[in-house]
Design a protein around this motif. Structure first.
Motif, PDB file in Angstrom:
ATOM      1  N   GLU A  57       0.827  -1.208   0.000  1.00  0.00           N
ATOM      2  CA  GLU A  57       0.000   0.000   0.000  1.00  0.00           C
ATOM      3  C   GLU A  57       0.864   1.261   0.000  1.00  0.00           C
ATOM      4  OE1 GLU A  57      -3.218   2.524  -0.115  1.00  0.00           O
ATOM      5  OE2 GLU A  57      -3.197   0.373  -0.472  1.00  0.00           O
ATOM      6  N   LYS A  58       1.902   1.281   0.833  1.00  0.00           N
ATOM      7  CA  LYS A  58       2.755   2.466   0.950  1.00  0.00           C
ATOM      8  C   LYS A  58       3.468   2.784  -0.368  1.00  0.00           C
ATOM      9  CE  LYS A  58       6.562   4.463   3.600  1.00  0.00           C
ATOM     10  NZ  LYS A  58       7.394   4.343   4.803  1.00  0.00           N
ATOM     11  N   TYR A  59       3.909   1.759  -1.081  1.00  0.00           N
ATOM     12  CA  TYR A  59       4.717   1.968  -2.272  1.00  0.00           C
ATOM     13  C   TYR A  59       3.965   1.736  -3.589  1.00  0.00           C
ATOM     14  CZ  TYR A  59       8.516   2.105   1.069  1.00  0.00           C
ATOM     15  OH  TYR A  59       9.330   2.439   2.121  1.00  0.00           O
ATOM     16  N   LYS A  60       2.642   1.619  -3.531  1.00  0.00           N
ATOM     17  CA  LYS A  60       1.877   1.261  -4.730  1.00  0.00           C
ATOM     18  C   LYS A  60       2.019   2.252  -5.884  1.00  0.00           C
ATOM     19  CE  LYS A  60      -2.566   3.193  -3.336  1.00  0.00           C
ATOM     20  NZ  LYS A  60      -3.917   2.869  -2.913  1.00  0.00           N
ATOM     21  N   ASN A  61       2.285   3.503  -5.616  1.00  0.00           N
ATOM     22  CA  ASN A  61       2.419   4.500  -6.685  1.00  0.00           C
ATOM     23  C   ASN A  61       3.862   4.953  -6.904  1.00  0.00           C
ATOM     24  OD1 ASN A  61      -0.382   4.635  -7.272  1.00  0.00           O
ATOM     25  ND2 ASN A  61      -0.663   5.848  -5.414  1.00  0.00           N
ATOM     26  N   ASP A  62       4.794   4.246  -6.302  1.00  0.00           N
ATOM     27  CA  ASP A  62       6.201   4.618  -6.414  1.00  0.00           C
ATOM     28  C   ASP A  62       6.867   3.791  -7.518  1.00  0.00           C
ATOM     29  OD1 ASP A  62       8.923   5.058  -6.157  1.00  0.00           O
ATOM     30  OD2 ASP A  62       8.936   4.877  -3.980  1.00  0.00           O
ATOM     31  N   PRO A  63       7.260   4.408  -8.619  1.00  0.00           N
ATOM     32  CA  PRO A  63       7.875   3.653  -9.708  1.00  0.00           C
ATOM     33  C   PRO A  63       9.249   3.074  -9.354  1.00  0.00           C
ATOM     34  CG  PRO A  63       7.966   6.003 -10.173  1.00  0.00           C
ATOM     35  CD  PRO A  63       7.139   5.828  -8.923  1.00  0.00           C
ATOM     36  N   ASN A  64       9.853   3.574  -8.289  1.00  0.00           N
ATOM     37  CA  ASN A  64      11.170   3.088  -7.855  1.00  0.00           C
ATOM     38  C   ASN A  64      11.076   2.127  -6.676  1.00  0.00           C
ATOM     39  OD1 ASN A  64      12.562   4.761  -9.753  1.00  0.00           O
ATOM     40  ND2 ASN A  64      12.093   6.487  -8.418  1.00  0.00           N
ATOM     41  N   ALA A  65       9.874   1.699  -6.354  1.00  0.00           N
ATOM     42  CA  ALA A  65       9.664   0.879  -5.161  1.00  0.00           C
ATOM     43  C   ALA A  65      10.454  -0.419  -5.191  1.00  0.00           C
ATOM     44  CB  ALA A  65       8.178   0.587  -4.981  1.00  0.00           C
ATOM     45  N   GLN A  66      10.468  -1.111  -6.311  1.00  0.00           N
ATOM     46  CA  GLN A  66      11.153  -2.397  -6.340  1.00  0.00           C
ATOM     47  C   GLN A  66      12.651  -2.215  -6.089  1.00  0.00           C
ATOM     48  OE1 GLN A  66      10.696  -4.955  -9.797  1.00  0.00           O
ATOM     49  NE2 GLN A  66      10.868  -6.713  -8.453  1.00  0.00           N
ATOM     50  N   THR A  67      13.257  -1.239  -6.715  1.00  0.00           N
ATOM     51  CA  THR A  67      14.682  -0.971  -6.502  1.00  0.00           C
ATOM     52  C   THR A  67      14.938  -0.580  -5.051  1.00  0.00           C
ATOM     53  OG1 THR A  67      14.930  -0.265  -8.786  1.00  0.00           O
ATOM     54  CG2 THR A  67      16.627   0.463  -7.235  1.00  0.00           C
ATOM     55  N   PHE A  68      14.094   0.271  -4.492  1.00  0.00           N
ATOM     56  CA  PHE A  68      14.232   0.692  -3.099  1.00  0.00           C
ATOM     57  C   PHE A  68      14.141  -0.508  -2.159  1.00  0.00           C
ATOM     58  CE2 PHE A  68      12.210   1.853   0.916  1.00  0.00           C
ATOM     59  CZ  PHE A  68      13.137   2.746   1.422  1.00  0.00           C
ATOM     60  N   LEU A  69      13.141  -1.364  -2.369  1.00  0.00           N
ATOM     61  CA  LEU A  69      12.955  -2.503  -1.476  1.00  0.00           C
ATOM     62  C   LEU A  69      14.067  -3.540  -1.613  1.00  0.00           C
ATOM     63  CD1 LEU A  69       9.088  -2.998  -1.688  1.00  0.00           C
ATOM     64  CD2 LEU A  69      10.415  -1.965   0.176  1.00  0.00           C
ATOM     65  N   LYS A  70      14.540  -3.757  -2.829  1.00  0.00           N
ATOM     66  CA  LYS A  70      15.661  -4.678  -3.015  1.00  0.00           C
ATOM     67  C   LYS A  70      16.874  -4.186  -2.222  1.00  0.00           C
ATOM     68  CE  LYS A  70      16.372  -6.285  -7.287  1.00  0.00           C
ATOM     69  NZ  LYS A  70      16.422  -6.312  -8.777  1.00  0.00           N
ATOM     70  N   ASN A  71      17.147  -2.890  -2.315  1.00  0.00           N
ATOM     71  CA  ASN A  71      18.258  -2.291  -1.582  1.00  0.00           C
ATOM     72  C   ASN A  71      18.045  -2.412  -0.072  1.00  0.00           C
ATOM     73  OD1 ASN A  71      20.742  -0.735  -1.544  1.00  0.00           O
ATOM     74  ND2 ASN A  71      19.477   0.963  -0.824  1.00  0.00           N
ATOM     75  N   LYS A  72      16.818  -2.179   0.372  1.00  0.00           N
ATOM     76  CA  LYS A  72      16.491  -2.254   1.803  1.00  0.00           C
ATOM     77  C   LYS A  72      16.699  -3.672   2.331  1.00  0.00           C
ATOM     78  CE  LYS A  72      14.542   0.246   5.031  1.00  0.00           C
ATOM     79  NZ  LYS A  72      15.264   1.322   5.683  1.00  0.00           N
ATOM     80  N   ILE A  73      16.305  -4.661   1.540  1.00  0.00           N
ATOM     81  CA  ILE A  73      16.479  -6.050   1.964  1.00  0.00           C
ATOM     82  C   ILE A  73      17.961  -6.396   2.062  1.00  0.00           C
ATOM     83  CG2 ILE A  73      16.154  -8.463   1.260  1.00  0.00           C
ATOM     84  CD1 ILE A  73      13.440  -7.510   0.011  1.00  0.00           C
ATOM     85  N   ALA A  99      11.935 -11.411  -7.369  1.00  0.00           N
ATOM     86  CA  ALA A  99      10.709 -12.180  -7.129  1.00  0.00           C
ATOM     87  C   ALA A  99      10.056 -11.763  -5.816  1.00  0.00           C
ATOM     88  CB  ALA A  99      11.014 -13.675  -7.124  1.00  0.00           C
ATOM     89  N   VAL A 100      10.851 -11.654  -4.764  1.00  0.00           N
ATOM     90  CA  VAL A 100      10.315 -11.316  -3.441  1.00  0.00           C
ATOM     91  C   VAL A 100       9.739  -9.902  -3.432  1.00  0.00           C
ATOM     92  CG1 VAL A 100      10.928 -10.886  -1.021  1.00  0.00           C
ATOM     93  CG2 VAL A 100      11.709 -12.971  -2.147  1.00  0.00           C
ATOM     94  N   THR A 101      10.461  -8.940  -3.988  1.00  0.00           N
ATOM     95  CA  THR A 101       9.945  -7.565  -3.960  1.00  0.00           C
ATOM     96  C   THR A 101       8.713  -7.414  -4.845  1.00  0.00           C
ATOM     97  OG1 THR A 101      11.599  -6.900  -5.618  1.00  0.00           O
ATOM     98  CG2 THR A 101      12.121  -6.478  -3.299  1.00  0.00           C
ATOM     99  N   ASN A 102       8.681  -8.084  -5.970  1.00  0.00           N
ATOM    100  CA  ASN A 102       7.485  -8.050  -6.822  1.00  0.00           C
ATOM    101  C   ASN A 102       6.301  -8.651  -6.075  1.00  0.00           C
ATOM    102  OD1 ASN A 102       5.914  -7.746  -9.239  1.00  0.00           O
ATOM    103  ND2 ASN A 102       6.239  -9.907  -9.639  1.00  0.00           N
ATOM    104  N   TRP A 103       6.531  -9.755  -5.412  1.00  0.00           N
ATOM    105  CA  TRP A 103       5.491 -10.444  -4.625  1.00  0.00           C
ATOM    106  C   TRP A 103       4.983  -9.535  -3.508  1.00  0.00           C
ATOM    107  CZ3 TRP A 103       6.317 -12.808   0.411  1.00  0.00           C
ATOM    108  CH2 TRP A 103       5.298 -13.672   0.813  1.00  0.00           C
ATOM    109  N   ILE A 104       5.902  -8.888  -2.801  1.00  0.00           N
ATOM    110  CA  ILE A 104       5.519  -7.980  -1.716  1.00  0.00           C
ATOM    111  C   ILE A 104       4.691  -6.816  -2.272  1.00  0.00           C
ATOM    112  CG2 ILE A 104       6.382  -6.290  -0.034  1.00  0.00           C
ATOM    113  CD1 ILE A 104       8.791  -8.227   0.378  1.00  0.00           C
ATOM    114  N   LEU A 105       5.138  -6.247  -3.372  1.00  0.00           N
ATOM    115  CA  LEU A 105       4.430  -5.103  -3.952  1.00  0.00           C
ATOM    116  C   LEU A 105       3.056  -5.477  -4.497  1.00  0.00           C
ATOM    117  CD1 LEU A 105       7.461  -3.310  -5.602  1.00  0.00           C
ATOM    118  CD2 LEU A 105       6.093  -2.498  -3.651  1.00  0.00           C
ATOM    119  N   ARG A 106       2.819  -6.764  -4.715  1.00  0.00           N
ATOM    120  CA  ARG A 106       1.484  -7.237  -5.110  1.00  0.00           C
ATOM    121  C   ARG A 106       0.673  -7.628  -3.881  1.00  0.00           C
ATOM    122  NH1 ARG A 106       1.189 -11.762  -7.577  1.00  0.00           N
ATOM    123  NH2 ARG A 106       3.303 -12.478  -7.316  1.00  0.00           N
ATOM    124  N   GLY A 107       1.187  -7.350  -2.685  1.00  0.00           N
ATOM    125  CA  GLY A 107       0.460  -7.659  -1.460  1.00  0.00           C
ATOM    126  C   GLY A 107       0.757  -9.043  -0.924  1.00  0.00           C
ATOM    127  N   ALA A 108       1.813  -9.681  -1.416  1.00  0.00           N
ATOM    128  CA  ALA A 108       2.241 -11.004  -0.967  1.00  0.00           C
ATOM    129  C   ALA A 108       1.136 -12.050  -1.057  1.00  0.00           C
ATOM    130  CB  ALA A 108       2.828 -10.921   0.437  1.00  0.00           C
TER     131      ALA A 108
END
Length: 112
Positions: A57-73, A99-108
């Motif tokens: 929900e927090k990152y649903k409109n962020d086009p850089n979310a996957q890159t950000f989350l991969k880095n965070k992990i 795969a994990v960040t895409n899955w998370i961004l789809r709500g797991a």
């Protein structure tokens, strides 16, 4: 006969993507579980870290979310969701991180 074939293809076209998604979601859930993600995160229940649904929900409109989350992990850190730090997870390769960040961004999504 032709109508039966058309119906069969229509049914396959409807169910095949769902079957593939469920298989991929199960594999990704397994990756998250094997790498201790589920020790602090759950799909819809706050444990230590935010729920995967809240992250989506927090990152649903962020086009850089996957890159950000991969880095965070990979690097871990704190401050995005509170003061409890998230430990770095350097064991995941890039394909697993994607795969994990895409899955998370789809709500797991998970059948469980």
């Amino acid at each position: 006969m032709t109508i039966n074939i058309v119906c069969l293809f229509a049914i396959l076209a409807y169910f095949l993507p769902n079957a593939y998604a469920n298989t991929e979601d199960e594999k990704t859930f397994s990756i998250a579980k094997q790498n201790a993600c589920l020790g602090c995160h759950a799909i819809n229940k706050k444990i230590v870290g935010p729920t995967f649904a809240a992250v989506a929900e927090k990152y649903k409109n962020d086009p850089n979310a996957q890159t950000f989350l991969k880095n965070k992990i990979v690097k871990g850190g704190s401050g995005s969701w509170g003061v409890v730090p998230m430990p770095a997870n350097t064991k995941l390769n890039d394909a697993e991180l994607s795969a994990v960040t895409n899955w998370i961004l789809r709500g797991a999504p998970n059948k469980n």
